[in-house]
Design a protein around this motif. Structure first.
Motif, PDB file in Angstrom:
ATOM      1  N   HIS A  28     -26.308  -4.077 -44.004  1.00  0.00           N
ATOM      2  CA  HIS A  28     -26.157  -3.886 -45.451  1.00  0.00           C
ATOM      3  C   HIS A  28     -26.681  -2.503 -45.805  1.00  0.00           C
ATOM      4  CE1 HIS A  28     -25.238  -8.140 -46.060  1.00  0.00           C
ATOM      5  NE2 HIS A  28     -26.180  -8.378 -45.171  1.00  0.00           N
ATOM      6  N   ARG A  29     -25.853  -1.722 -46.481  1.00  0.00           N
ATOM      7  CA  ARG A  29     -26.254  -0.375 -46.907  1.00  0.00           C
ATOM      8  C   ARG A  29     -25.841  -0.166 -48.348  1.00  0.00           C
ATOM      9  NH1 ARG A  29     -24.501   3.051 -41.675  1.00  0.00           N
ATOM     10  NH2 ARG A  29     -26.299   2.490 -40.413  1.00  0.00           N
ATOM     11  N   GLN A  30     -26.653   0.619 -49.054  1.00  0.00           N
ATOM     12  CA  GLN A  30     -26.343   0.913 -50.453  1.00  0.00           C
ATOM     13  C   GLN A  30     -25.260   1.988 -50.508  1.00  0.00           C
ATOM     14  OE1 GLN A  30     -29.195   2.918 -53.132  1.00  0.00           O
ATOM     15  NE2 GLN A  30     -28.932   1.132 -54.447  1.00  0.00           N
ATOM     16  N   ASP A  37     -23.744  -2.820 -52.605  1.00  0.00           N
ATOM     17  CA  ASP A  37     -24.140  -2.962 -51.206  1.00  0.00           C
ATOM     18  C   ASP A  37     -22.886  -3.129 -50.355  1.00  0.00           C
ATOM     19  OD1 ASP A  37     -26.910  -2.780 -51.419  1.00  0.00           O
ATOM     20  OD2 ASP A  37     -27.099  -4.893 -51.949  1.00  0.00           O
ATOM     21  N   ARG A  38     -22.829  -2.395 -49.258  1.00  0.00           N
ATOM     22  CA  ARG A  38     -21.718  -2.473 -48.307  1.00  0.00           C
ATOM     23  C   ARG A  38     -22.151  -3.357 -47.139  1.00  0.00           C
ATOM     24  NH1 ARG A  38     -19.622   2.769 -44.858  1.00  0.00           N
ATOM     25  NH2 ARG A  38     -17.801   1.819 -43.887  1.00  0.00           N
ATOM     26  N   THR A  39     -21.339  -4.340 -46.801  1.00  0.00           N
ATOM     27  CA  THR A  39     -21.621  -5.219 -45.677  1.00  0.00           C
ATOM     28  C   THR A  39     -20.680  -4.857 -44.538  1.00  0.00           C
ATOM     29  OG1 THR A  39     -22.226  -6.983 -47.208  1.00  0.00           O
ATOM     30  CG2 THR A  39     -21.782  -7.622 -44.939  1.00  0.00           C
ATOM     31  N   THR A  94     -16.117  -2.614 -42.191  1.00  0.00           N
ATOM     32  CA  THR A  94     -16.535  -3.069 -43.513  1.00  0.00           C
ATOM     33  C   THR A  94     -15.928  -4.435 -43.789  1.00  0.00           C
ATOM     34  OG1 THR A  94     -16.720  -0.819 -44.333  1.00  0.00           O
ATOM     35  CG2 THR A  94     -16.525  -2.555 -45.979  1.00  0.00           C
ATOM     36  N   ILE A  95     -16.799  -5.395 -44.071  1.00  0.00           N
ATOM     37  CA  ILE A  95     -16.366  -6.756 -44.390  1.00  0.00           C
ATOM     38  C   ILE A  95     -16.136  -6.883 -45.893  1.00  0.00           C
ATOM     39  CG2 ILE A  95     -17.026  -9.190 -44.312  1.00  0.00           C
ATOM     40  CD1 ILE A  95     -16.481  -7.913 -41.575  1.00  0.00           C
ATOM     41  N   GLY A  96     -16.984  -6.258 -46.680  1.00  0.00           N
ATOM     42  CA  GLY A  96     -16.854  -6.316 -48.125  1.00  0.00           C
ATOM     43  C   GLY A  96     -17.984  -5.581 -48.811  1.00  0.00           C
TER      44      GLY A  96
END
Length: 185
Positions: free
Chosen positions: A67-69, A112-114, A120-122
């Motif tokens: 998870h990244r902002q 947040d990037r998952t 990238t999932i979403g």
């Protein structure tokens, strides 16, 4: 590895070569047989849901998600452009990957990037977003009916029900989980 006793809603697991998120979990004890676990799963990549039953104590591979902002930059047709806030790396996602998210996106919004294994999932929205009203009917003095509502179009194109005292130009806080009006700012 994660056991059936450690499962809970929201956990991601690998099963049959796919990535699944647990939506619901029930422990079932049958009279003479061994305990079972009924799990409702959502395929993270394809979006379908299934219900499966497993024996208690069975183990699964826990999916490690990063998870990244990120910050939303702009939309270009069907592509939505983002930037990671730490590395300043820019990337784009198609609208299909952002189902249920696009109506809350405005320039500069932090999300947040998952990712899973670099893919990238979403993206995950903050709980609330502040959006400006661009179109709504005027509220009239004397409209004092308790709980009266009217539709309002927000700057992202989202239409929500708001109290009658809300006017064009007002900034509203909207709950992204339900799509409902919370307060006027």
């Amino acid at each position: 590895m994660i056991s059936t006793s450690d499962l809970h809603k929201g956990v991601a697991i690998e099963l049959d070569g796919d990535l699944w998120q647990i939506l619901d979990y029930h422990h079932i004890k049958i009279g003479r047989g061994s305990a079972q676990v009924r799990i409702k799963l959502r395929n993270i990549k394809r979006g379908g849901t299934v219900e499966k039953t497993f024996q208690a104590g069975e183990k699964f591979v826990r999916a490690r998600m990063d998870h990244r902002q990120i910050q939303f930059m702009y939309q270009d047709g069907n592509d939505y452009h983002f930037m990671e806030t730490e590395s300043y790396e820019q990337f784009s996602l198609m609208a299909e990957k952002l189902e249920g998210v696009t109506e809350y996106l405005k320039d500069g919004l932090l999300l947040d990037r998952t990712t899973y294994e670099g893919e990238t999932i979403g993206v995950e929205l903050p709980v609330t977003v502040d959006l400006k009203v661009v179109e709504t009917e005027p509220g009239f003095a004397g409209d004092t009916q308790s709980g009266a509502r009217k539709p309002a179009k927000l700057e992202t194109g989202l239409i929500i029900q708001v109290p009658i005292f809300v006017n064009e130009g007002d900034t509203l806080r909207v709950d992204t989980r339900t799509g409902e009006y919370q307060t006027r700012l």
